[in-house]
Design a protein around this motif. Sequence first.
Motif, PDB file in Angstrom:
ATOM      1  N   ALA A 112       0.841  -1.197   0.000  1.00 22.35           N
ATOM      2  CA  ALA A 112       0.000   0.000   0.000  1.00 22.35           C
ATOM      3  C   ALA A 112       0.874   1.245   0.000  1.00 22.35           C
ATOM      4  O   ALA A 112       2.059   1.190   0.330  1.00 22.35           O
ATOM      5  N   PHE A 113       0.240   2.364  -0.355  1.00 22.98           N
ATOM      6  CA  PHE A 113       0.918   3.654  -0.322  1.00 22.98           C
ATOM      7  C   PHE A 113       0.059   4.656   0.449  1.00 22.98           C
ATOM      8  O   PHE A 113      -1.148   4.762   0.226  1.00 22.98           O
ATOM      9  N   ASP A 114       0.721   5.379   1.354  1.00 14.95           N
ATOM     10  CA  ASP A 114       0.095   6.493   2.068  1.00 14.95           C
ATOM     11  C   ASP A 114       0.354   7.774   1.279  1.00 14.95           C
ATOM     12  O   ASP A 114       1.495   8.043   0.887  1.00 14.95           O
ATOM     13  N   ILE A 115      -0.703   8.552   1.081  1.00 11.18           N
ATOM     14  CA  ILE A 115      -0.620   9.721   0.213  1.00 11.18           C
ATOM     15  C   ILE A 115      -1.067  10.965   0.994  1.00 11.18           C
ATOM     16  O   ILE A 115      -2.133  10.949   1.618  1.00 11.18           O
ATOM     17  N   PRO A 116      -0.274  12.041   0.974  1.00  8.10           N
ATOM     18  CA  PRO A 116      -0.698  13.266   1.678  1.00  8.10           C
ATOM     19  C   PRO A 116      -1.867  13.924   0.977  1.00  8.10           C
ATOM     20  O   PRO A 116      -2.043  13.797  -0.244  1.00  8.10           O
ATOM     21  N   VAL A 133      -2.654  12.478   6.046  1.00 11.70           N
ATOM     22  CA  VAL A 133      -2.167  11.432   5.144  1.00 11.70           C
ATOM     23  C   VAL A 133      -3.191  10.307   5.156  1.00 11.70           C
ATOM     24  O   VAL A 133      -3.692   9.920   6.220  1.00 11.70           O
ATOM     25  N   LYS A 134      -3.518   9.782   3.967  1.00  8.30           N
ATOM     26  CA  LYS A 134      -4.458   8.668   3.919  1.00  8.30           C
ATOM     27  C   LYS A 134      -3.870   7.519   3.110  1.00  8.30           C
ATOM     28  O   LYS A 134      -3.161   7.738   2.128  1.00  8.30           O
ATOM     29  N   ARG A 135      -4.158   6.313   3.551  1.00  9.61           N
ATOM     30  CA  ARG A 135      -3.744   5.110   2.829  1.00  9.61           C
ATOM     31  C   ARG A 135      -4.779   4.866   1.742  1.00  9.61           C
ATOM     32  O   ARG A 135      -5.781   4.175   1.941  1.00  9.61           O
ATOM     33  N   ALA A 136      -4.515   5.446   0.578  1.00 11.67           N
ATOM     34  CA  ALA A 136      -5.525   5.482  -0.474  1.00 11.67           C
ATOM     35  C   ALA A 136      -5.249   4.538  -1.626  1.00 11.67           C
ATOM     36  O   ALA A 136      -6.152   4.244  -2.412  1.00 11.67           O
ATOM     37  N   ALA A 171       4.447   2.247   1.970  1.00 12.03           N
ATOM     38  CA  ALA A 171       5.408   3.323   1.740  1.00 12.03           C
ATOM     39  C   ALA A 171       4.621   4.613   1.575  1.00 12.03           C
ATOM     40  O   ALA A 171       3.399   4.600   1.358  1.00 12.03           O
ATOM     41  N   ARG A 172       5.319   5.734   1.670  1.00 11.45           N
ATOM     42  CA  ARG A 172       4.655   7.027   1.552  1.00 11.45           C
ATOM     43  C   ARG A 172       5.092   7.721   0.269  1.00 11.45           C
ATOM     44  O   ARG A 172       6.285   7.789  -0.044  1.00 11.45           O
ATOM     45  N   LEU A 173       4.112   8.243  -0.458  1.00 13.34           N
ATOM     46  CA  LEU A 173       4.397   9.040  -1.633  1.00 13.34           C
ATOM     47  C   LEU A 173       4.541  10.506  -1.241  1.00 13.34           C
ATOM     48  O   LEU A 173       4.079  10.933  -0.179  1.00 13.34           O
ATOM     49  N   LYS A 216      -4.993   3.241  13.481  1.00 14.39           N
ATOM     50  CA  LYS A 216      -4.855   4.621  13.048  1.00 14.39           C
ATOM     51  C   LYS A 216      -3.407   4.903  12.660  1.00 14.39           C
ATOM     52  O   LYS A 216      -2.503   4.098  12.900  1.00 14.39           O
ATOM     53  N   THR A 217      -3.200   6.067  12.051  1.00 16.25           N
ATOM     54  CA  THR A 217      -1.835   6.492  11.771  1.00 16.25           C
ATOM     55  C   THR A 217      -1.098   6.719  13.083  1.00 16.25           C
ATOM     56  O   THR A 217      -1.689   6.812  14.156  1.00 16.25           O
ATOM     57  N   ARG A 218       0.226   6.820  12.993  1.00 16.76           N
ATOM     58  CA  ARG A 218       1.016   7.076  14.202  1.00 16.76           C
ATOM     59  C   ARG A 218       0.565   8.371  14.870  1.00 16.76           C
ATOM     60  O   ARG A 218       0.432   8.438  16.097  1.00 16.76           O
ATOM     61  N   GLN A 219       0.322   9.411  14.069  1.00 13.66           N
ATOM     62  CA  GLN A 219      -0.154  10.678  14.623  1.00 13.66           C
ATOM     63  C   GLN A 219      -1.498  10.499  15.306  1.00 13.66           C
ATOM     64  O   GLN A 219      -1.746  11.025  16.389  1.00 13.66           O
TER      65      GLN A 219
END
Length: 276
Positions: A112-116, A133-136, A171-173, A216-219
């Motif tokens: 998956a990719f997390d996207i701001p 940021v969402k895992r979209a 990973a994060r884009l 949830k996200t770390r935040q």
Amino acid sequence: MDKLPLVVAIPTKNEAENIARTVSSVIGHVQAVVVVDSHSTDDTCKIAAELGAETVDYTWDGRYPKKKQWCLDHVHPEIPWLLFLDGDETPSPELLGELRAVFAAGPPSVAAFDIPLGYWFAGRRLRHGYTIVKRALMDRTRCRFPEVGDLDAPGMGEQEGHYQPVAESAARLRSPIEHEDLDPVRTWFDRHNRYSDWEAWLEVNPQVKEQIRKVKTRQGQIFHKVPFKPLVSFGYAYVYKRGFLDGRAGLDYALAMSFYRWQIGLKTREQRRPAP
């Protein structure tokens, strides 16, 4: 690469104001664009179909899977990679370019990719304040939305709550999805009034709350535990994240999110108050 090897799923209900821009931003760039619609009473489906999107009716049965997991299970399952867009979201041109680079070497190794999100509020793009940021984007064969015990909770209904799908790896884009709602700002308050019902229900159902905290996200996990959430929310967005640099829109958004947290606290206290 002619088209990106993925399908875009757009869950909707009454998004006629926004849907043309969303569909137009991805049609021709991906293998398929599918609007999954919950019986809109406006022209959402008509507009989407005229622009070349497929439209699918969705009726929730009151149980799991909810809407996004249903999309993973049923929307072009022969295409492993699926990108979720809300009816008021568009991928930035930079994101489309980044996705082409990601898929140029073949299927990604991560699941998956997390996207701001490039977040708009009251007609202005926020450059500071909250970082959302969402895992979209995900490989449906390696990802799934969790089934938490919130079916009796008010506020969300057919939608998954404010948590991320579970992925084997992510990973994060860098490039954003632009989230710009063209509806009046009152619709933001309408939605968050419903969301606060769900959040308050979680506060009085701590076992389910803990289930959700873990996905949830770390935040989000950190914020889940802090006290004085309305004040912390405002201080974080407006001061620490320098929301004041966004001018009046930054102040309005920080206040709106603080009010949302206050609503949750007030509704929680109401539910915990002994019945007369």
